[in-house]
Write an enzyme that holds these catalytic residues in place. Structure first.
Site, PDB file in Angstrom:
ATOM      1  N   SER A   1       0.851  -1.184   0.000  1.00  0.00           N
ATOM      2  CA  SER A   1       0.000   0.000   0.000  1.00  0.00           C
ATOM      3  C   SER A   1       0.888   1.235   0.000  1.00  0.00           C
ATOM      4  CB  SER A   1      -0.905   0.005   1.235  1.00  0.00           C
ATOM      5  OG  SER A   1      -0.142   0.389   2.361  1.00  0.00           O
ATOM      6  N   LYS A   2       0.243   2.372  -0.072  1.00  0.00           N
ATOM      7  CA  LYS A   2       0.974   3.641  -0.131  1.00  0.00           C
ATOM      8  C   LYS A   2       1.934   3.832   1.036  1.00  0.00           C
ATOM      9  CE  LYS A   2      -2.240   6.480  -2.685  1.00  0.00           C
ATOM     10  NZ  LYS A   2      -3.542   6.987  -2.277  1.00  0.00           N
ATOM     11  N   ARG A   3       1.617   3.183   2.138  1.00  0.00           N
ATOM     12  CA  ARG A   3       2.517   3.276   3.298  1.00  0.00           C
ATOM     13  C   ARG A   3       3.928   2.817   2.948  1.00  0.00           C
ATOM     14  NH1 ARG A   3       1.966  -0.412   6.875  1.00  0.00           N
ATOM     15  NH2 ARG A   3       0.389  -1.530   5.686  1.00  0.00           N
TER      16      ARG A   3
END
Ligand code: GLU
Length: 492
Positions: free
Chosen positions: A262-264
């Site tokens: 994910s963007k994390r």
């Protein structure tokens, strides 16, 4: 085998995620491997989650990687839903429309067919009734789901209603998944799911089964998160007496911490990678290898797209999730950059230089480009390295010159002597420049590294640049000498 037909069926609810694009790559590769067809179908039945422009992003994203569908929404279909754009590729195909919101009559027809054959029924329960039912089930610690109240009520078609699937009691199912092998479900606790909503839109389950059937899809490749919905799909195929496609549920793409990417973790949208200076062929190669390998114990990691096409089958798709290792991607991108033809490298990197605000002189850059090509992992890394060539004034951090053996006075001496000798050169070219600067280091009893470091900062303002003599030659006599002179003054 009859014709292999695969599809990528994204919902246009956001920018294409690189993990989702891998599904498209696999579907495309499988079709190409067997000389089949790859389709793009837009699953826009969840109208509330639609994002304007997402279809364009998907189509252009795939095209950036060279993944061109054989069948896809035509421009006419795109304009019918208000999503056309200039330069859309107008692909179309004989099994369209390839946009689900344009296929509503077909879903209605199939829903009616299921009602007629006793596999589905109309339900007019209100949201309040369903809510109450759900709360009661939760209180009894049962799995929530529709109780089947309308199964025998024969609700009139005139009333607002949904169409629900009539789940067979205590059904057990087995799937031979092309990736996961045998998957079995015993006593499926599924309740009577909605197939057609009251607004006439199908749910994903009905739409996906109807379209995969109508579009003659032979292999359904999709993320493993869809596996729990597969029993319902299998039952629909059986109820409709349609031949089932082969299913292949693909493992997840994980971040370095083992959680779903994910963007994390870093960039996930394809355009972020593009803007960061990754080459599409490197990213494609890298992404395909998360979850697929050409064979047991194969060490090779860098493949031409054609070679991947030739070797890609579902047999070597892993069951377990694969990690998206950003460091490895950067390494692979560097390998790909170094393998580009020199002209191709210049053509690909120049837009990045321009985007960084540099006015590129092609001749000057051409001379130094091969040295840049050898040194970077991302195309964005080129601009800071060659900025000194294309700007009038450079900034310098003088402190970076000073090392163990080099204080201010020493730095000034290095620069003054270099200036003196370089000025005398007849031809301001790589070999003569080297011919005066190397001996000078020896004369001054200095290691070349730190001494050249002083010159590098004086002339380029940077600690990392292409090789020194080449950089001076590319910059030219006048600018090189005046920058050294300027630095001498700054050191006084
Ligand atoms: N529309 C689904 C998605 O957005 C596709 C699932 C499938 O391929 O069956 O991922």
């Amino acid at each position: 085998m009859s014709e292999v037909r695969t599809r990528f069926a994204p919902s246009p609810t956001g920018y294409p995620h690189i993990g989702g694009m891998r599904t498209a790559f696999y579907a495309w590769l499988l079709a190409k491997h067997y000389n089949g067809k790859f389709l793009l179908r837009i699953e826009d039945t969840d109208q509330e989650r639609l994002v304007r422009g997402a279809i364009k992003q998907i189509v252009e994203g795939l095209a950036w990687f060279g993944v061109i569908p054989d069948e896809a929404p035509s421009n006419k279909e795109l304009s019918e839903i208000g999503e056309s754009w200039d330069g859309a590729p107008d692909i179309g195909g004989q099994y369209g429309p390839y946009i689900q919101s344009l296929r509503l009559p077909r879903y209605k027809e199939v829903a009616q067919q299921l009602i007629d054959s006793g596999h589905a029924y109309r339900c007019d329960c209100t949201p309040e009734m369903l809510e109450r039912e759900r709360n009661e089930q939760m209180a009894r610690k049962e799995l929530p789901g529709y109780s089947g109240y309308c199964r025998t009520r024969n609700v009139s078609a005139e009333k607002p209603h949904v169409v629900r699937f009539k789940m067979p009691a205590k059904v057990s199912l087995v799937l031979q998944d092309a990736v996961r092998g045998r998957v079995a479900w015993d006593n499926i606790p599924l309740r009577d799911s909605v197939l057609l909503k009251s607004d006439g839109f199908p749910t994903y389950h009905l739409a996906v089964v109807v379209d995969d059937h109508d579009m003659k899809i032979s292999h359904v490749l999709r993320g493993e998160e869809w596996l729990p919905t597969t029993p319902l799909h299998l039952l629909l195929y059986e109820a409709l007496q349609w031949e089932k496609p082969i299913f292949a549920h693909l493992p997840q793409v994980l971040g370095p911490d083992g959680k779903k990417l994910s963007k994390r973790h870093g960039a996930t949208a394809y355009d972020a990678f593009r803007d960061d200076g990754y080459l599409p062929e490197a990213l494609f190669n890298f992404v395909v290898l998360i979850g697929w390998s050409p064979g047991e114990g194969e060490e090779q990691e860098v493949f031409k797209i054609e070679e991947i096409c030739r070797r890609f089958t579902l047999e070597h798709v892993n069951k377990a999730g694969g990690v998206f290792d950003y460091n490895k991607l950067a390494w692979m991108n560097g390998v790909y950059i170094r393998s580009l033809q020199p002209d191709d490298f210049v053509a690909r990197v120049t837009p990045f230089l321009e985007k960084a605000g540099l006015k590129v002189d092609p001749q000057r850059f051409g001379a130094i480009a091969p040295h840049v090509q050898e040194r970077i992992k991302l195309l964005t890394e080129a601009a800071p390295m060659v900025e000194f060539l294309f700007v009038d004034k450079i900034e310098r951090d003088m402190q970076q010159m000073f090392k163990k053996d080099i204080d201010r006075a020493k730095a000034r001496q290095i620069l003054t002597l270099s200036l003196e000798r370089l000025t005398k050169l007849e031809a301001f070219e790589i070999a003569p420049i080297e011919g005066v600067l190397r001996p000078l280091a020896e004369e001054l009893g200095l290691k070349v590294g730190p001494m050249f470091g002083v010159l590098r900062i004086a002339v380029t303002g940077k600690t990392i640049t292409p090789p020194l003599f080449e950089s001076f030659a590319a910059l030219g006599r006048e600018k090189t000498l005046s920058r050294i002179e300027e630095t001498v003054k700054l050191l006084e």
